[in-house]
Design a protein around this motif. Structure first.
Motif, PDB file in Angstrom:
ATOM      1  N   GLN A 212       8.691 -26.419  27.111  1.00 37.07           N
ATOM      2  CA  GLN A 212       8.150 -27.146  26.020  1.00 37.07           C
ATOM      3  C   GLN A 212       9.302 -27.752  25.280  1.00 37.07           C
ATOM      4  O   GLN A 212       9.211 -28.943  24.487  1.00 37.07           O
ATOM      5  CB  GLN A 212       7.411 -26.230  24.840  1.00 37.07           C
ATOM      6  CG  GLN A 212       6.745 -26.887  23.736  1.00 37.07           C
ATOM      7  CD  GLN A 212       5.967 -26.162  22.969  1.00 37.07           C
ATOM      8  OE1 GLN A 212       5.143 -26.551  22.058  1.00 37.07           O
ATOM      9  NE2 GLN A 212       5.950 -24.642  22.882  1.00 37.07           N
ATOM     10  N   HIS A 213      10.417 -27.172  25.253  1.00 35.85           N
ATOM     11  CA  HIS A 213      11.636 -27.607  24.465  1.00 35.85           C
ATOM     12  C   HIS A 213      12.629 -28.183  25.283  1.00 35.85           C
ATOM     13  O   HIS A 213      13.929 -28.067  24.832  1.00 35.85           O
ATOM     14  CB  HIS A 213      12.134 -26.411  23.464  1.00 35.85           C
ATOM     15  CG  HIS A 213      10.974 -26.135  22.402  1.00 35.85           C
ATOM     16  ND1 HIS A 213      10.628 -25.127  22.381  1.00 35.85           N
ATOM     17  CD2 HIS A 213      10.523 -26.789  21.154  1.00 35.85           C
ATOM     18  CE1 HIS A 213       9.572 -24.652  21.394  1.00 35.85           C
ATOM     19  NE2 HIS A 213       9.749 -26.045  20.732  1.00 35.85           N
ATOM     20  N   GLY A 214      12.307 -28.323  26.547  1.00 38.71           N
ATOM     21  CA  GLY A 214      13.002 -29.135  27.514  1.00 38.71           C
ATOM     22  C   GLY A 214      14.156 -28.033  28.560  1.00 38.71           C
ATOM     23  O   GLY A 214      13.640 -26.721  28.618  1.00 38.71           O
ATOM     24  N   TRP A 215      14.801 -28.720  29.260  1.00 38.90           N
ATOM     25  CA  TRP A 215      15.636 -27.988  30.345  1.00 38.90           C
ATOM     26  C   TRP A 215      16.325 -26.810  29.771  1.00 38.90           C
ATOM     27  O   TRP A 215      16.347 -25.587  30.359  1.00 38.90           O
ATOM     28  CB  TRP A 215      16.604 -28.742  31.070  1.00 38.90           C
ATOM     29  CG  TRP A 215      17.380 -28.124  32.035  1.00 38.90           C
ATOM     30  CD1 TRP A 215      17.261 -27.627  33.129  1.00 38.90           C
ATOM     31  CD2 TRP A 215      18.878 -27.739  31.619  1.00 38.90           C
ATOM     32  NE1 TRP A 215      18.343 -27.252  33.973  1.00 38.90           N
ATOM     33  CE2 TRP A 215      19.162 -27.150  32.923  1.00 38.90           C
ATOM     34  CE3 TRP A 215      19.603 -27.957  30.701  1.00 38.90           C
ATOM     35  CZ2 TRP A 215      20.559 -26.675  32.838  1.00 38.90           C
ATOM     36  CZ3 TRP A 215      20.884 -27.317  30.746  1.00 38.90           C
ATOM     37  CH2 TRP A 215      21.359 -26.901  31.911  1.00 38.90           C
TER      38      TRP A 215
ATOM     39  N   GLY B 212       3.047 -24.925  17.690  1.00 36.25           N
ATOM     40  CA  GLY B 212       1.761 -24.849  17.392  1.00 36.25           C
ATOM     41  C   GLY B 212       0.712 -25.899  18.022  1.00 36.25           C
ATOM     42  O   GLY B 212      -0.441 -25.631  18.051  1.00 36.25           O
ATOM     43  N   LEU B 213       1.231 -26.677  19.035  1.00 32.50           N
ATOM     44  CA  LEU B 213       0.434 -27.672  19.553  1.00 32.50           C
ATOM     45  C   LEU B 213       0.236 -27.541  21.118  1.00 32.50           C
ATOM     46  O   LEU B 213       1.294 -27.096  21.639  1.00 32.50           O
ATOM     47  CB  LEU B 213       1.139 -29.205  19.303  1.00 32.50           C
ATOM     48  CG  LEU B 213       1.176 -29.592  17.766  1.00 32.50           C
ATOM     49  CD1 LEU B 213       1.759 -30.830  17.648  1.00 32.50           C
ATOM     50  CD2 LEU B 213      -0.500 -29.597  17.262  1.00 32.50           C
ATOM     51  N   GLY B 214      -0.842 -28.177  21.727  1.00 30.06           N
ATOM     52  CA  GLY B 214      -1.196 -28.238  23.129  1.00 30.06           C
ATOM     53  C   GLY B 214      -1.334 -26.988  23.759  1.00 30.06           C
ATOM     54  O   GLY B 214      -1.443 -26.001  23.455  1.00 30.06           O
ATOM     55  N   VAL B 215      -1.798 -27.561  25.053  1.00 35.10           N
ATOM     56  CA  VAL B 215      -1.961 -26.667  26.272  1.00 35.10           C
ATOM     57  C   VAL B 215      -0.785 -26.385  27.012  1.00 35.10           C
ATOM     58  O   VAL B 215       0.008 -27.489  27.103  1.00 35.10           O
ATOM     59  CB  VAL B 215      -2.936 -27.209  27.435  1.00 35.10           C
ATOM     60  CG1 VAL B 215      -3.951 -26.137  27.757  1.00 35.10           C
ATOM     61  CG2 VAL B 215      -3.400 -28.533  27.118  1.00 35.10           C
TER      62      VAL B 215
ATOM     63  N   LEU C 218      13.665 -21.223  22.443  1.00 37.89           N
ATOM     64  CA  LEU C 218      14.138 -22.205  21.445  1.00 37.89           C
ATOM     65  C   LEU C 218      12.940 -22.515  20.459  1.00 37.89           C
ATOM     66  O   LEU C 218      12.888 -23.543  19.739  1.00 37.89           O
ATOM     67  CB  LEU C 218      14.295 -23.438  22.149  1.00 37.89           C
ATOM     68  CG  LEU C 218      15.477 -23.474  22.923  1.00 37.89           C
ATOM     69  CD1 LEU C 218      15.991 -24.519  23.717  1.00 37.89           C
ATOM     70  CD2 LEU C 218      16.811 -22.867  21.957  1.00 37.89           C
ATOM     71  N   CYS C 219      11.835 -21.529  20.547  1.00 40.28           N
ATOM     72  CA  CYS C 219      10.688 -22.014  19.711  1.00 40.28           C
ATOM     73  C   CYS C 219      10.915 -21.222  18.338  1.00 40.28           C
ATOM     74  O   CYS C 219      11.050 -19.861  17.992  1.00 40.28           O
ATOM     75  CB  CYS C 219       9.278 -21.375  20.148  1.00 40.28           C
ATOM     76  SG  CYS C 219       7.914 -21.389  18.804  1.00 40.28           S
ATOM     77  N   PRO C 220      11.096 -21.952  17.176  1.00 46.07           N
ATOM     78  CA  PRO C 220      11.117 -21.222  15.599  1.00 46.07           C
ATOM     79  C   PRO C 220      10.367 -20.219  15.325  1.00 46.07           C
ATOM     80  O   PRO C 220      10.570 -19.330  14.856  1.00 46.07           O
ATOM     81  CB  PRO C 220      11.396 -22.426  14.870  1.00 46.07           C
ATOM     82  CG  PRO C 220      11.680 -23.648  15.710  1.00 46.07           C
ATOM     83  CD  PRO C 220      11.227 -23.433  17.135  1.00 46.07           C
TER      84      PRO C 220
ATOM     85  N   LYS D 289       4.725 -21.897  26.682  1.00 46.41           N
ATOM     86  CA  LYS D 289       3.864 -22.952  27.100  1.00 46.41           C
ATOM     87  C   LYS D 289       4.536 -23.775  28.233  1.00 46.41           C
ATOM     88  O   LYS D 289       4.383 -25.056  28.303  1.00 46.41           O
ATOM     89  CB  LYS D 289       3.399 -23.831  25.874  1.00 46.41           C
ATOM     90  CG  LYS D 289       2.444 -23.160  25.156  1.00 46.41           C
ATOM     91  CD  LYS D 289       1.632 -24.072  24.005  1.00 46.41           C
ATOM     92  CE  LYS D 289       2.892 -24.425  22.902  1.00 46.41           C
ATOM     93  NZ  LYS D 289       1.980 -25.509  22.200  1.00 46.41           N
ATOM     94  N   ALA D 290       5.356 -23.234  29.038  1.00 45.16           N
ATOM     95  CA  ALA D 290       5.993 -23.789  30.117  1.00 45.16           C
ATOM     96  C   ALA D 290       4.973 -23.874  31.324  1.00 45.16           C
ATOM     97  O   ALA D 290       3.750 -23.468  31.257  1.00 45.16           O
ATOM     98  CB  ALA D 290       7.191 -22.934  30.486  1.00 45.16           C
ATOM     99  N   GLY D 291       5.388 -24.349  32.514  1.00 40.57           N
ATOM    100  CA  GLY D 291       4.463 -24.585  33.678  1.00 40.57           C
ATOM    101  C   GLY D 291       5.321 -24.976  34.754  1.00 40.57           C
ATOM    102  O   GLY D 291       6.482 -25.174  34.780  1.00 40.57           O
TER     103      GLY D 291
END
Length: 230
Positions: free
Chosen positions: A108-111, A10-13, A57-59, A91-93
């Motif tokens: 967002q949740h790593g590799w 829920g956070l961030g750009v 991997l986002c709940p 929210k990857a980049g």
């Protein structure tokens, strides 16, 4: 661990006529046309475009897809009314690695999430959407690569998806999904978009009342109220 991941989320750009019979008549054949009967083509339901931007991997993504989207499509028999698009990017980049001079992707949740997002993308590229959705739905239960277990359970041939993932680099696989997601500048995952119209301030309501929004969007576009809509 899942509670922490949930906070981070829920956070961030983010017909042509079908050739009938045995083909076209030859020059020496006589064509007989009957005007006494009329055939009515079956009515094909109009489909609402629904795009889901999510992360493997986002709940919050897992909950929405497994508990809201899946149930809405099946319980209401809405597959025939839905053109579903899945975008496993969130929210990857992307960034340019100056050392290797290659494009890289961060998630967002790593590799591990980047790899799973890419695997989902290969599944979406190589399977029909309903089959792909069933497989992704199954895989989202474990927060890990469950391709073999889920494909065996569902009886799906995923050899093309494996080849896709093994033969291409992750940034390349995710590039088209990232392109569409990054246009939105989303701040929360999952993000749901109807008919390519992103409503950032409606996202919370859409996530928790997906069926209501689907009904209103469908009626607004096609002037039809679906049978299961209250």
């Amino acid at each position: 661990m899942n509670n922490k991941l949930s906070i981070f989320c829920g956070l961030g750009v983010l017909l042509i006529s079908i050739a009938r019979g045995n083909g076209q008549p030859q020059s020496n054949e006589t064509v007989v046309t009957s005007t006494s009967t009329t055939e009515t083509a079956p009515v094909v339901p109009q489909k609402l475009l629904v795009a889901i931007h999510y992360e493997a991997l986002c709940p919050d993504s897992v909950y929405f897809i497994r508990r809201r989207l899946h149930d809405a499509l099946l319980d209401n028999d809405w597959w025939r009314y839905t053109e579903l698009k899945l975008y496993p990017f969130g929210k990857a980049g992307f960034y340019n690695n100056t050392a290797t001079k290659e494009m890289q992707v961060f998630c967002q949740h790593g590799w591990e999430e980047c790899e799973l997002n890419a695997l989902h993308a290969c599944i979406l590229e190589t399977l029909e959407i309903q089959e792909a959705f069933k497989l992704i739905y199954c895989m989202l239960r474990a927060y890990s690569n469950q391709l073999d277990k889920c494909s065996n359970h569902l009886g799906l041939d995923v050899s093309a998806a494996r080849k896709c993932k093994q033969s291409r680099k992750t940034p390349e696989i995710l590039a088209p999904y990232g392109k569409e997601t990054l246009k939105l500048g989303l701040s929360f995952v999952p993000t749901i978009v109807f008919e390519n119209v992103f409503e950032p301030y409606e996202q919370s309501s859409i996530r928790y009342n997906f069926e209501g929004h689907f009904c209103s969007q469908y009626e607004r576009k096609f002037n039809i109220r679906l049978p299961t809509c209250v």
